[in-house]
Design a protein around this motif. Structure first.
Motif, PDB file in Angstrom:
ATOM      1  N   GLY A 309       0.848  -1.189   0.000  1.00 50.67           N
ATOM      2  CA  GLY A 309       0.000   0.000   0.000  1.00 50.67           C
ATOM      3  C   GLY A 309       0.881   1.236   0.000  1.00 50.67           C
ATOM      4  N   VAL A 310       0.562   2.199  -0.861  1.00 49.94           N
ATOM      5  CA  VAL A 310       1.438   3.362  -1.063  1.00 49.94           C
ATOM      6  C   VAL A 310       0.660   4.651  -0.832  1.00 49.94           C
ATOM      7  CG1 VAL A 310       3.021   4.511  -2.651  1.00 49.94           C
ATOM      8  CG2 VAL A 310       2.668   2.032  -2.816  1.00 49.94           C
ATOM      9  N   SER A 311       1.305   5.582  -0.146  1.00 55.38           N
ATOM     10  CA  SER A 311       0.769   6.936  -0.010  1.00 55.38           C
ATOM     11  C   SER A 311       1.836   7.932  -0.445  1.00 55.38           C
ATOM     12  CB  SER A 311       0.349   7.215   1.439  1.00 55.38           C
ATOM     13  OG  SER A 311      -0.124   8.543   1.572  1.00 55.38           O
ATOM     14  N   GLU A 324      -1.408   6.036   7.973  1.00 54.60           N
ATOM     15  CA  GLU A 324      -2.782   5.542   7.889  1.00 54.60           C
ATOM     16  C   GLU A 324      -3.228   5.444   6.437  1.00 54.60           C
ATOM     17  OE1 GLU A 324      -6.481   4.145   8.804  1.00 54.60           O
ATOM     18  OE2 GLU A 324      -4.726   4.338  10.113  1.00 54.60           O
ATOM     19  N   GLN A 325      -2.847   6.412   5.619  1.00 58.32           N
ATOM     20  CA  GLN A 325      -3.197   6.369   4.201  1.00 58.32           C
ATOM     21  C   GLN A 325      -2.581   5.148   3.517  1.00 58.32           C
ATOM     22  OE1 GLN A 325      -1.930  10.121   2.613  1.00 58.32           O
ATOM     23  NE2 GLN A 325      -3.586  11.295   3.569  1.00 58.32           N
ATOM     24  N   ALA A 326      -1.303   4.897   3.799  1.00 60.65           N
ATOM     25  CA  ALA A 326      -0.633   3.737   3.197  1.00 60.65           C
ATOM     26  C   ALA A 326      -1.284   2.440   3.662  1.00 60.65           C
ATOM     27  CB  ALA A 326       0.850   3.752   3.557  1.00 60.65           C
ATOM     28  N   ASP A 327      -1.698   2.401   4.934  1.00 60.54           N
ATOM     29  CA  ASP A 327      -2.365   1.214   5.473  1.00 60.54           C
ATOM     30  C   ASP A 327      -3.705   0.987   4.780  1.00 60.54           C
ATOM     31  OD1 ASP A 327      -2.582  -0.996   7.204  1.00 60.54           O
ATOM     32  OD2 ASP A 327      -3.794   0.157   8.603  1.00 60.54           O
ATOM     33  N   GLN A 328      -4.447   2.068   4.517  1.00 59.65           N
ATOM     34  CA  GLN A 328      -5.722   1.931   3.805  1.00 59.65           C
ATOM     35  C   GLN A 328      -5.514   1.430   2.380  1.00 59.65           C
ATOM     36  OE1 GLN A 328      -8.324   5.362   4.056  1.00 59.65           O
ATOM     37  NE2 GLN A 328      -7.669   5.803   6.153  1.00 59.65           N
ATOM     38  N   ALA A 329      -4.462   1.936   1.729  1.00 55.96           N
ATOM     39  CA  ALA A 329      -4.154   1.457   0.374  1.00 55.96           C
ATOM     40  C   ALA A 329      -3.795  -0.030   0.399  1.00 55.96           C
ATOM     41  CB  ALA A 329      -3.011   2.273  -0.218  1.00 55.96           C
ATOM     42  N   LEU A 330      -3.059  -0.465   1.427  1.00 62.57           N
ATOM     43  CA  LEU A 330      -2.712  -1.886   1.566  1.00 62.57           C
ATOM     44  C   LEU A 330      -3.971  -2.730   1.754  1.00 62.57           C
ATOM     45  CD1 LEU A 330      -0.655  -4.197   1.984  1.00 62.57           C
ATOM     46  CD2 LEU A 330      -0.581  -3.556   4.401  1.00 62.57           C
ATOM     47  N   TYR A 331      -4.891  -2.232   2.558  1.00 67.65           N
ATOM     48  CA  TYR A 331      -6.145  -2.962   2.783  1.00 67.65           C
ATOM     49  C   TYR A 331      -6.876  -3.171   1.460  1.00 67.65           C
ATOM     50  CZ  TYR A 331     -10.829  -4.062   4.506  1.00 67.65           C
ATOM     51  OH  TYR A 331     -12.036  -4.658   4.728  1.00 67.65           O
ATOM     52  N   ARG A 336      -8.583  -6.991  -2.974  1.00 69.96           N
ATOM     53  CA  ARG A 336      -8.662  -7.322  -4.398  1.00 69.96           C
ATOM     54  C   ARG A 336      -7.888  -8.587  -4.758  1.00 69.96           C
ATOM     55  NH1 ARG A 336      -7.644  -1.890  -4.475  1.00 69.96           N
ATOM     56  NH2 ARG A 336      -5.499  -2.207  -5.169  1.00 69.96           N
ATOM     57  N   GLY A 337      -7.336  -9.272  -3.763  1.00 67.59           N
ATOM     58  CA  GLY A 337      -6.693 -10.549  -4.048  1.00 67.59           C
ATOM     59  C   GLY A 337      -5.204 -10.611  -3.828  1.00 67.59           C
ATOM     60  N   LYS A 338      -4.610  -9.541  -3.260  1.00 68.55           N
ATOM     61  CA  LYS A 338      -3.194  -9.552  -2.884  1.00 68.55           C
ATOM     62  C   LYS A 338      -2.272  -9.526  -4.110  1.00 68.55           C
ATOM     63  CE  LYS A 338      -4.550 -12.468   1.016  1.00 68.55           C
ATOM     64  NZ  LYS A 338      -4.313 -13.724   1.746  1.00 68.55           N
ATOM     65  N   HIS A 339      -0.978  -9.675  -3.865  1.00 68.97           N
ATOM     66  CA  HIS A 339       0.060  -9.745  -4.914  1.00 68.97           C
ATOM     67  C   HIS A 339       0.018  -8.524  -5.830  1.00 68.97           C
ATOM     68  CE1 HIS A 339       1.015 -13.799  -3.713  1.00 68.97           C
ATOM     69  NE2 HIS A 339      -0.219 -14.195  -3.918  1.00 68.97           N
ATOM     70  N   GLY A 340       0.225  -7.345  -5.297  1.00 62.63           N
ATOM     71  CA  GLY A 340       0.266  -6.149  -6.117  1.00 62.63           C
ATOM     72  C   GLY A 340       0.437  -4.929  -5.244  1.00 62.63           C
ATOM     73  N   TYR A 341       0.243  -3.751  -5.847  1.00 58.98           N
ATOM     74  CA  TYR A 341       0.325  -2.533  -5.058  1.00 58.98           C
ATOM     75  C   TYR A 341      -0.855  -1.631  -5.373  1.00 58.98           C
ATOM     76  CZ  TYR A 341       1.826   0.527  -8.929  1.00 58.98           C
ATOM     77  OH  TYR A 341       1.878   1.262 -10.076  1.00 58.98           O
ATOM     78  N   GLY A 342      -1.177  -0.754  -4.436  1.00 59.96           N
ATOM     79  CA  GLY A 342      -2.219   0.230  -4.623  1.00 59.96           C
ATOM     80  C   GLY A 342      -1.761   1.553  -4.047  1.00 59.96           C
ATOM     81  N   VAL A 343      -2.194   2.666  -4.688  1.00 61.99           N
ATOM     82  CA  VAL A 343      -1.818   3.994  -4.247  1.00 61.99           C
ATOM     83  C   VAL A 343      -3.028   4.679  -3.631  1.00 61.99           C
ATOM     84  CG1 VAL A 343      -0.863   6.229  -4.946  1.00 61.99           C
ATOM     85  CG2 VAL A 343      -0.044   4.126  -6.023  1.00 61.99           C
ATOM     86  N   TYR A 344      -2.873   5.235  -2.465  1.00 63.58           N
ATOM     87  CA  TYR A 344      -3.986   5.868  -1.743  1.00 63.58           C
ATOM     88  C   TYR A 344      -4.631   6.971  -2.581  1.00 63.58           C
ATOM     89  CZ  TYR A 344      -6.496   8.594   1.763  1.00 63.58           C
ATOM     90  OH  TYR A 344      -7.456   9.282   2.459  1.00 63.58           O
ATOM     91  N   GLN A 345      -3.840   7.762  -3.249  1.00 60.13           N
ATOM     92  CA  GLN A 345      -4.366   8.871  -4.022  1.00 60.13           C
ATOM     93  C   GLN A 345      -5.177   8.404  -5.240  1.00 60.13           C
ATOM     94  OE1 GLN A 345      -1.517   8.736  -2.553  1.00 60.13           O
ATOM     95  NE2 GLN A 345      -1.356  10.632  -1.335  1.00 60.13           N
ATOM     96  N   ASP A 346      -5.029   7.102  -5.591  1.00 63.18           N
ATOM     97  CA  ASP A 346      -5.823   6.518  -6.668  1.00 63.18           C
ATOM     98  C   ASP A 346      -7.046   5.789  -6.131  1.00 63.18           C
ATOM     99  OD1 ASP A 346      -3.813   7.398  -8.295  1.00 63.18           O
ATOM    100  OD2 ASP A 346      -2.829   5.464  -8.445  1.00 63.18           O
ATOM    101  N   GLY A 347      -7.370   6.019  -4.867  1.00 65.71           N
ATOM    102  CA  GLY A 347      -8.444   5.270  -4.242  1.00 65.71           C
ATOM    103  C   GLY A 347      -8.033   3.875  -3.864  1.00 65.71           C
ATOM    104  N   GLY A 348      -6.699   3.683  -3.711  1.00 65.33           N
ATOM    105  CA  GLY A 348      -6.190   2.361  -3.322  1.00 65.33           C
ATOM    106  C   GLY A 348      -6.016   1.423  -4.491  1.00 65.33           C
TER     107      GLY A 348
END
Length: 350
Positions: A309-311, A324-331, A336-348
């Motif tokens: 998860g990235v902020s 907290e933002q990075a943690d929300q992106a990780l959640y 969505r099934g793990k094995h990847g990354y998400g950016v908080y500013q992109d809605g995770g």
């Protein structure tokens, strides 16, 4: 025939080297093969015996034979103690480059004591004062040889409170303090800094941030780590954590950042020094791919994956909110099934 002759010569040279290294030390040596069997030893072991068998029941201080065996099979350095009544010994094993062999150095507490006291024998008759001084000299020398003393957890906590309290001397830079105390403030397994150190360093970085710089905080979590421990054992789980920690430390150095172990299977990574957001996205793609690593367990190899998860810091929120933002992106990645990354500013979303 030529290969056999080469192996024999190489083996003999290693044995001679180990024996030569004993000339002026208090150390015994053992050469063990890829299956944990003794190939050569200066004392106490028989050829072809299994190295761990005679000491398995005497391994002490929260170390186990299974952990040691896993480290040896993975060609990782490992050290441990054995206690058998009054016989206290320290073992340090390291792989020999370009071979499947390990060299083990063994130091006996009482052997070291006897050799030092023999040199001090003429002084012993002077009295108990000289005897006490000789014992202190021996003890200090023994500890210096080991070079493995670790601070107790309580001492580390007290040190952290002292270093990061508001009472530290004016003008003391946090980097200087960390440099002086790094051995007590890092995670012993992965080599990353501890959670409290990371949090304090993160606040310091944000307080002194360059307004034009891009700062990315990554929350990294090993996928299905409990299943790894349950299926392959905690020793293998530790190897997986070491592998992930090593890779994250590479990104720490490459992007002028900081990495810490946040909890059991969670890491936090701060990266800076990006030219633009496109470079950041490329780095995140590369990081996510690199975090899919292969780990050996016995004779089998299995893959370990991570979710990230990235902020991206907007230069307005504080360190806690950025985490907290990075943690929300990780959640979101986990959902969505793990094995990847998400950016908080992109809605995770990636």
């Amino acid at each position: 025939m030529t290969g056999t002759l080469f192996a024999a010569v190489y083996f003999d040279e290693i044995v001679d080297m180990l024996n030569d290294g004993l000339a002026n030390s208090y150390v015994d040596s053992v050469l063990i093969g890829s299956k944990g069997q003794v190939m050569s030893a200066t004392s106490g072991y028989v050829y072809d015996d299994f190295f761990l068998d005679p000491i398995r029941q005497n391994i002490a201080f929260d170390m186990s034979a299974d952990v040691i065996e896993a480290e040896l099979l993975s060609m990782n350095p490992v050290s441990f103690w054995t206690v058998d009544g009054l016989d206290v010994r320290y073992y340090a094993a390291a792989p020999i480059a370009d071979t499947k062999w390990d060299a083990v150095c063994v130091v006996g507490f009482w052997d070291s004591y006897a050799k030092i006291m023999a040199n001090l024998l003429p002084m012993i008759v002077v009295g108990l004062v000289i005897l006490a001084g000789g014992f202190l000299l021996m003890y200090r020398n023994f500890l210096h040889q080991m070079n493995s003393a670790r601070m107790l957890e309580k001492s580390v906590e007290e040190l952290q409170k002292k270093v990061y309290s508001d009472e530290r001397p004016a003008g003391a830079e946090i980097e200087d303090i960390l440099e002086l105390t790094s051995s007590g403030l890092s995670d012993g397994l992965t080599g990353t800094v501890t959670r409290s150190v990371f949090s304090s360093r993160l606040e310091n970085v944000l307080e002194n941030a360059d307004d034009e710089e891009i700062y990315a905080l990554c929350f990294v979590d090993l996928d299905d780590f409990k299943a790894i421990n349950d299926t392959h054992g905690h020793a293998t789980g530790d190897i997986a954590l070491k592998s992930i920690g090593y890779l994250l430390r590479e990104y720490e150095r490459r992007y002028e950042g900081l990495v810490g172990r946040y909890g059991g299977d969670e890491f936090v990574l701060l990266m800076t020094d990006f030219d633009d957001e496109n470079e950041l996205r490329d780095v995140l793609e590369d990081l996510t791919a690199g975090l899919q690593v292969d780990v050996q367990s016995g004779d089998s190899v299995f893959s370990v994956g991570c979710s990230v998860g990235v902020s991206v810091w907007d230069h307005r929120v504080g360190a806690d909110e950025l985490m907290e933002q990075a943690d929300q992106a990780l959640y979101g990645v986990k959902q969505r099934g793990k094995h990847g990354y998400g950016v908080y500013q992109d809605g995770g979303k990636k």
